[in-house]
Design an enzyme around this catalytic site. Structure first.
Site, PDB file in Angstrom:
ATOM      1  N   ASP A   1       0.842  -1.194   0.000  1.00 38.31           N
ATOM      2  CA  ASP A   1       0.000   0.000   0.000  1.00 38.31           C
ATOM      3  C   ASP A   1       0.878   1.245   0.000  1.00 38.31           C
ATOM      4  O   ASP A   1       2.009   1.230   0.501  1.00 38.31           O
ATOM      5  CB  ASP A   1      -0.882   0.050   1.252  1.00 38.31           C
ATOM      6  CG  ASP A   1      -1.916  -1.058   1.287  1.00 38.31           C
ATOM      7  OD1 ASP A   1      -2.155  -1.674   0.240  1.00 38.31           O
ATOM      8  OD2 ASP A   1      -2.469  -1.301   2.374  1.00 38.31           O
ATOM      9  N   ARG A   2       0.340   2.329  -0.521  1.00 39.48           N
ATOM     10  CA  ARG A   2       1.080   3.589  -0.515  1.00 39.48           C
ATOM     11  C   ARG A   2       1.531   3.953   0.894  1.00 39.48           C
ATOM     12  O   ARG A   2       2.652   4.412   1.113  1.00 39.48           O
ATOM     13  CB  ARG A   2       0.204   4.710  -1.083  1.00 39.48           C
ATOM     14  CG  ARG A   2       0.914   6.062  -1.148  1.00 39.48           C
ATOM     15  CD  ARG A   2      -0.088   7.185  -1.338  1.00 39.48           C
ATOM     16  NE  ARG A   2      -0.625   7.199  -2.676  1.00 39.48           N
ATOM     17  CZ  ARG A   2      -0.422   8.187  -3.564  1.00 39.48           C
ATOM     18  NH1 ARG A   2       0.297   9.237  -3.228  1.00 39.48           N
ATOM     19  NH2 ARG A   2      -0.947   8.139  -4.758  1.00 39.48           N
TER      20      ARG A   2
END
Length: 319
Positions: free
Chosen positions: A142-143
């Site tokens: 995930d970012r």
């Protein structure tokens, strides 16, 4: 007069022949070996046979006769918007690099894959750092998640590693700080996920026939803190989107600290940690088989500063 090129850190461990094929791709190998035998190509002023492994700081003597085989580096695509400073910062995040793979300690807040509205991403920037390789993502983070990210540098490595991750032979370990106490010291969460929700069975959830996918997470409580938090080791057996974040918040009933999407940020809390907006989820270690050598590779990353400070303050143990 011959030129000399200094090998940067990102090309440490590359064999001399492969380096030449990257930088002078139209040069026949027979010409390369002929120049080596004649002493025209040298490394650190020493004669070579072409099989040498290069190291950061090595000086390669390039005879002027090969200038016509040189290719220009690929230019950044117009849709990308990162600077040389951005590339240098990502270069500093490299924790392993060889002919087939590069491994980053991904910073929190950086997207892994480019797309609409994404200015900087690992895949595009890695392609700029390694313009003579075929950069391919073989798994995702995930970012907001930081930590170990493995990237393939050629199609063969990408195919082997993608299978390694999809078949669950690759072993991933995550560290996380949860806002709440976990009753059981260890366990396995085995359910189904779709659109940020969990289900007991793979029942269709819409008219298009979409079914939730199985999501399995093994967990261990490393310690509990005095302020009611749990320091966790997560061992995901599957890789669903937001899997660890959803399992923490919806199954363990203790969201990951700093998770703005699933309730890990409490703006009105008296506890400064619970007002954090940095996600306390870290891809700590990955173990996998190297796509070319077949050897087991075990790579561990250092915690980002915002997590390392809290780990030190709360005296949290590392596995």
């Amino acid at each position: 007069m011959a030129d000399a090129i200094i090998i940067p850190k990102t090309e440490d461990g590359t064999r001399l022949l492969r380096w030449f094929l990257r930088n002078f791709p139209s040069m026949p190998q027979r010409d390369f070996y002929r120049l080596c035998r004649g002493g025209q190509i040298r490394v650190n002023s020493k004669r070579v046979d072409g099989r040498e492994v290069l190291h950061a700081g090595d000086a390669i003597r390039i005879p002027p006769t090969v200038a016509g085989y040189r290719v220009e580096k690929k230019k950044t695509e117009s849709g990308d918007n990162f600077s040389l400073a951005d590339l240098e910062n990502l270069r500093k995040c490299i924790i392993h690099n060889d002919d087939d793979i590069v491994v980053f300690n991904k910073p929190a807040g950086m997207a892994v894959q480019g797309g609409t509205g994404i200015r900087k991403s690992i895949d595009k920037m890695a392609a700029a750092l390694f313009p003579y390789d075929k950069i391919s993502l073989v798994h995702r983070l995930d970012r907001e998640t930081s930590g170990v990210l493995v990237v393939a540098k050629n199609m063969k490595a990408a195919q082997i590693l993608s299978d390694e991750f999809q078949s669950r032979r690759a072993h991933k370990e995550y560290l996380a700080l949860l806002a709440g106490r976990i009753a059981n010291a260890s366990g396995v969460i085995d359910n189904y996920m779709a659109r940020g929700a969990v289900f007991d069975t793979p029942t269709r959830i819409d008219g298009n026939g979409q079914r939730p996918q199985r999501a399995i997470t093994e967990y261990r409580v490393l310690t509990q803190t005095g302020n009611g938090m749990s320091w966790m080791l997560f061992l995901p057996h599957t890789g669903r989107t937001h899997q660890l974040r959803v399992h923490s918040a919806m199954v363990l009933k203790a969201p990951i600290v700093g998770d703005m999407l699933y309730g890990g940020v409490r703006e009105n809390s008296n506890d400064e940690l619970l007002r954090q907006t940095n996600l306390f989820l870290f891809a700590y270690r990955i173990t996998f088989r190297h796509p070319t050598t077949g050897k087991i590779i075990n790579i561990r990353a250092q915690l980002p500063d915002f997590m390392a400070d809290v780990v030190k303050m709360l005296e949290l143990p590392l596995p």
